[in-house]
Scaffold this motif. Sequence first.
Motif, short mmCIF file in Angstrom:
data_model
loop_
_atom_site.label_atom_id
_atom_site.label_comp_id
_atom_site.label_asym_id
_atom_site.label_seq_id
_atom_site.Cartn_x
_atom_site.Cartn_y
_atom_site.Cartn_z
N VAL A 318 96.45 68.11 43.98
CA VAL A 318 97.32 69.27 44.14
C VAL A 318 97.72 69.37 45.62
CG1 VAL A 318 97.42 71.79 44.04
CG2 VAL A 318 96.30 70.52 42.20
N PRO A 319 99.02 69.36 45.93
CA PRO A 319 99.45 69.42 47.33
C PRO A 319 99.23 70.82 47.91
CG PRO A 319 101.36 69.42 45.91
CD PRO A 319 100.17 69.22 45.02
N LEU A 320 99.20 70.86 49.23
CA LEU A 320 98.75 72.05 49.96
C LEU A 320 99.79 72.46 50.98
CD1 LEU A 320 96.18 73.88 50.57
CD2 LEU A 320 95.53 72.11 52.20
N MET A 321 99.94 73.79 51.15
CA MET A 321 100.67 74.37 52.28
C MET A 321 99.75 75.38 52.95
SD MET A 321 104.44 75.24 50.74
CE MET A 321 105.44 74.02 49.88
N VAL A 322 99.63 75.30 54.26
CA VAL A 322 98.81 76.25 55.01
C VAL A 322 99.69 76.88 56.09
CG1 VAL A 322 96.72 76.63 56.35
CG2 VAL A 322 96.77 74.81 54.62
N CYS A 323 99.93 78.17 55.95
CA CYS A 323 100.77 78.91 56.89
C CYS A 323 99.89 79.85 57.70
CB CYS A 323 101.82 79.72 56.14
SG CYS A 323 102.92 78.75 55.10
N GLY A 324 100.18 79.97 58.98
CA GLY A 324 99.36 80.91 59.73
C GLY A 324 99.71 81.04 61.18
N ASP A 325 99.20 82.13 61.74
CA ASP A 325 99.15 82.32 63.18
C ASP A 325 97.79 81.77 63.60
OD1 ASP A 325 98.87 83.13 65.78
OD2 ASP A 325 99.17 85.28 65.40
N PHE A 326 97.80 80.57 64.17
CA PHE A 326 96.55 79.91 64.55
C PHE A 326 96.08 80.32 65.94
CE2 PHE A 326 97.53 77.66 60.83
CZ PHE A 326 96.48 76.82 60.48
N ASN A 327 96.91 81.07 66.66
CA ASN A 327 96.59 81.48 68.02
C ASN A 327 96.19 80.28 68.89
OD1 ASN A 327 96.91 84.39 68.51
ND2 ASN A 327 95.54 84.60 66.75
N ALA A 328 96.76 79.12 68.59
CA ALA A 328 96.38 77.89 69.27
C ALA A 328 97.61 77.07 69.59
CB ALA A 328 95.43 77.08 68.39
N GLU A 329 97.69 76.59 70.82
CA GLU A 329 98.74 75.67 71.21
C GLU A 329 98.48 74.29 70.61
OE1 GLU A 329 101.48 76.15 72.86
OE2 GLU A 329 101.26 77.67 74.42
N PRO A 330 99.49 73.43 70.54
CA PRO A 330 99.30 72.11 69.94
C PRO A 330 98.21 71.25 70.58
CG PRO A 330 101.63 72.60 70.10
CD PRO A 330 100.92 73.70 70.83
N GLY A 331 97.84 71.54 71.82
CA GLY A 331 96.80 70.75 72.46
C GLY A 331 95.39 71.14 72.09
N GLU A 332 95.24 72.22 71.32
CA GLU A 332 93.89 72.72 71.01
C GLU A 332 93.20 71.92 69.91
OE1 GLU A 332 92.75 76.71 70.34
OE2 GLU A 332 93.98 77.51 71.96
N GLU A 333 91.89 72.08 69.88
CA GLU A 333 91.05 71.37 68.91
C GLU A 333 91.45 71.67 67.47
OE1 GLU A 333 86.40 71.48 67.31
OE2 GLU A 333 86.94 72.46 69.21
N VAL A 334 91.74 72.95 67.17
CA VAL A 334 92.04 73.30 65.78
C VAL A 334 93.34 72.62 65.32
CG1 VAL A 334 93.29 75.44 66.35
CG2 VAL A 334 92.20 75.18 64.11
N TYR A 335 94.31 72.48 66.20
CA TYR A 335 95.54 71.77 65.86
C TYR A 335 95.23 70.32 65.53
CZ TYR A 335 100.37 70.07 66.20
OH TYR A 335 101.59 69.49 65.94
N ARG A 336 94.42 69.67 66.35
CA ARG A 336 94.07 68.27 66.12
C ARG A 336 93.29 68.11 64.82
NH1 ARG A 336 92.94 68.76 71.67
NH2 ARG A 336 90.69 68.85 71.26
N ARG A 337 92.44 69.09 64.50
CA ARG A 337 91.69 69.02 63.25
C ARG A 337 92.63 69.02 62.04
NH1 ARG A 337 86.20 69.80 63.00
NH2 ARG A 337 85.14 70.48 64.90
N PHE A 338 93.64 69.87 62.07
CA PHE A 338 94.57 69.93 60.95
C PHE A 338 95.44 68.67 60.89
CE2 PHE A 338 93.17 74.10 60.15
CZ PHE A 338 93.72 74.51 58.94
#
Length: 432
Positions: A318-338
């Motif tokens: 099943v394909p996924l869409m995740v929308c959100g305010d991640f409060n993170a710039e592209p250089g952050e760890e959470v961006y790299r995780r996704f």
Amino acid sequence: MYPVRRCSSHLAALCLSSLGSAPTSAAELKHGLSLTSGPSVSRCGRASCTAPRPLKPSRSSPSLHVSQMGSSSVRFFTTLAQPMSSTPLEHTHPDAEGSDQEQVEPEALLRECEEVLRARPPRPHRDFVRTRASAAHNPQIRVMQWNILAQALGEGKDGFIRCPMEALNWAERKYLILEEILTYRPDIVCLQEVDHYYDTFQPMMSSLGYQSSFCPKPFSPCLDVRGNNGPDGCALFFSRERFRLLGVHHLRLSALALKTNQVAVAATLQCQVTGRALCVVVTHLKARSGWESFRGAQGANLLQQLETILSAQQEAAVPLMVCGDFNAEPGEEVYRRFLNSPLGLDSAYRALSADAVTEPSYTTWKIRPSGESRATLDYVWYSHHGFTADAVLSMPTEEQIGPDRLPSYHYPSDHLSLVCDFSFIQEPHRLM
């Protein structure tokens, strides 16, 4: 100075009515995180503000639409005309599948918004960056991601020093939010910082044909503001005509083995046109600098929970869409995780950028007592094995945003909406 009008002339004559709710304690609200199963011409004056998505023809002429809108529109606008409550709103049940609420026509509501907002400057004009058109057998899915700015935070905590308080008046700001949604008419709407869900967004969106689910933060900062309207949280809306709900999860995110104040809504939907299933998620991660590792842990926990949800689906992959305010710039760890997740995710705005690797220069731009902040914090992630990203809505220019930044008289939030068009990737057995 722009005058603040609570509603247009014919709305002012409407009698206020309560929505009706099932009384629930504040404690129950805090712990409501259980598992549950044709372009239009807006105030920008340009028909090209939207990609071609024809509205259903109105049965009334423009000069007569007010008198012919009917009882459902009267009830809808009666709800919008209510002033902000001085006490927290009581909890009501989520919008049920197959709601029998009478529907209203979106083009009539859009004209009404324009009438109410006629004294305000127009919203920024934005074009779509498009790579391909929709196919009749596989129509595109339009998704909106938007942190709409909680009313209590905008007026009481966020300190937008260049934004006049009159511009944040809920009596008009809610029409600005509605106008943005009506202009682009998404099939799926993912909102953060929603603190007027029960008295405004749930009835409003239900009248427009959306089913919804809302998950409040356990300890919302809105509750610290005097005269608040209850906790803010994440809300997910989807077109009943386009999708059927298969299941929904309300998730509380963990970090470092601790439950946090951040939440997510994950809904599994079935497309009524193609029969395909998809999982749509809306979330809002921890804000402020210095919390980068914390956000990274929250992102890891969310991905883990989503893997569990997807592995339990009856339909494979099943394909996924995740929308959100991640409060993170592209250089952050959470961006790299996704970006490197085993779920195979990509960012729609990144994928459709000129070099296919760059995010927008900003998705939020504000001025607070601490100074001016311009950052890219909002994303629409999607499974590249399940979808193609066909179009994204461009960001307004600095000139369009204006020297006082956001929010303002012409834009209701400090975050810009993200709007994306997706298509299912055709599976070989479905082409035979």
